[in-house]
Scaffold this active site. Structure first.
Site, PDB file in Angstrom:
ATOM      1  N   PHE A  77       1.107  15.438   1.153  1.00 35.09           N
ATOM      2  CA  PHE A  77       1.377  14.104   0.605  1.00 35.09           C
ATOM      3  C   PHE A  77       0.689  13.083   1.515  1.00 35.09           C
ATOM      4  O   PHE A  77       1.204  12.730   2.568  1.00 35.09           O
ATOM      5  CB  PHE A  77       2.884  13.842   0.557  1.00 35.09           C
ATOM      6  CG  PHE A  77       3.254  12.748  -0.403  1.00 35.09           C
ATOM      7  CD1 PHE A  77       2.625  11.514  -0.361  1.00 35.09           C
ATOM      8  CD2 PHE A  77       4.234  12.955  -1.358  1.00 35.09           C
ATOM      9  CE1 PHE A  77       2.940  10.500  -1.250  1.00 35.09           C
ATOM     10  CE2 PHE A  77       4.572  11.957  -2.257  1.00 35.09           C
ATOM     11  CZ  PHE A  77       3.921  10.725  -2.191  1.00 35.09           C
ATOM     12  N   ASP A 117      -9.904   6.715  -4.895  1.00 34.61           N
ATOM     13  CA  ASP A 117      -9.383   7.135  -3.591  1.00 34.61           C
ATOM     14  C   ASP A 117      -9.229   8.649  -3.528  1.00 34.61           C
ATOM     15  O   ASP A 117      -9.598   9.281  -2.541  1.00 34.61           O
ATOM     16  CB  ASP A 117      -8.063   6.421  -3.253  1.00 34.61           C
ATOM     17  CG  ASP A 117      -6.997   6.569  -4.321  1.00 34.61           C
ATOM     18  OD1 ASP A 117      -7.302   7.070  -5.422  1.00 34.61           O
ATOM     19  OD2 ASP A 117      -5.840   6.176  -4.064  1.00 34.61           O
ATOM     20  N   GLY A 143      -5.484   2.296  -5.970  1.00 39.06           N
ATOM     21  CA  GLY A 143      -5.765   3.001  -4.723  1.00 39.06           C
ATOM     22  C   GLY A 143      -7.158   2.822  -4.161  1.00 39.06           C
ATOM     23  O   GLY A 143      -7.377   3.012  -2.970  1.00 39.06           O
ATOM     24  N   ASP A 173      -7.055  14.518  -7.768  1.00 41.28           N
ATOM     25  CA  ASP A 173      -5.942  15.437  -7.554  1.00 41.28           C
ATOM     26  C   ASP A 173      -5.945  16.452  -8.706  1.00 41.28           C
ATOM     27  O   ASP A 173      -6.625  17.471  -8.646  1.00 41.28           O
ATOM     28  CB  ASP A 173      -4.665  14.594  -7.484  1.00 41.28           C
ATOM     29  CG  ASP A 173      -3.448  15.373  -7.038  1.00 41.28           C
ATOM     30  OD1 ASP A 173      -3.579  16.553  -6.693  1.00 41.28           O
ATOM     31  OD2 ASP A 173      -2.338  14.801  -7.045  1.00 41.28           O
TER      32      ASP A 173
END
Ligand code: PRP
Length: 187
Positions: free
Chosen positions: A159, A106, A51, A109
């Site tokens: 998302f 990137d 990513g 989370d």
């Protein structure tokens, strides 16, 4: 081959111009901070595959100080009985001892990926170890990890796709970041 269709996305969060502006600001901040550090060596920027690729390329482009690139490929065991466990698929090739290491990611989370890289690279005695993340997605954090440079903060659990972020391998090549329409993943 079919082009992406606008109805695959529910909204744009950051346009290409907003992303480039923020990446330029981050580059300037990083450049100023590293100018204060001891040593003549180049920064070793370690991009986490896959990513981080567009972000790392742009970040380096805006910085006029010496920067080496390396890559590290990690994979999380999703939907398995090993939540939070990370597999090291491909390690960096650079010797990190005594080097200024900047991990480029990137998105943070749950935090498990960065916890893993902090332990892995931290054990190699770098001169410094910092992290630069384009997105800091707060609502799903499970472990606290330090992130010195953050592009944008997300307060909603959405998302996101584009600019390196994917769904089933797609959308990474978009120059902007959007929210994937739920019907794309809710069958
Ligand atoms: C995604 C993303 C981060 C990681 C963050 O990677 O690119 O590396 O998850 O998640 P965490 O904070 O919950 O650990 P993924 O494993 O999907 O691989 P990719 O980079 O190839 O998309």
């Amino acid at each position: 081959m079919k082009p992406y269709s606008p109805d695959e996305f529910s909204k744009t969060l950051w346009t290409a111009e907003q992303i480039q502006q923020r990446v330029r600001e981050l580059s300037e901040q990083i450049r100023a901070d590293y100018a204060e550090m001891e040593g003549e060596d180049a920064i070793v920027a370690v991009g986490l595959m896959r990513g981080a690729m567009p972000f790392m390329a742009d970040l380096g482009r805006y910085m006029d100080i010496a920067m080496e690139y390396d890559l590290c490929w990690l994979s999380s065991y999703v939907n398995s009985d090993r939540p939070g466990e990370i597999e090291l698929v491909q390690d960096v090739r650079t010797e990190l001892e005594g080097r200024h290491v900047l991990v480029v990611e990137d998105i943070v989370d749950t935090g498990h990926t960065l916890k893993f890289t902090n332990e892995l690279f931290g054990s190699r005695n770098p001169a410094s170890l910092r992290t630069c993340c384009l997105l800091d997605k707060k609502p799903r954090r499970e472990v606290e990890v330090p992130v010195e440079y953050v592009g944008f903060t997300m307060e909603e659990d959405e998302f996101v796709i584009g600019y390196g972020l994917d769904y089933a391998g797609r959308y990474r090549n978009l120059p902007y970041i959007g929210v994937l329409h739920p019907r794309m993943y809710q069958k």
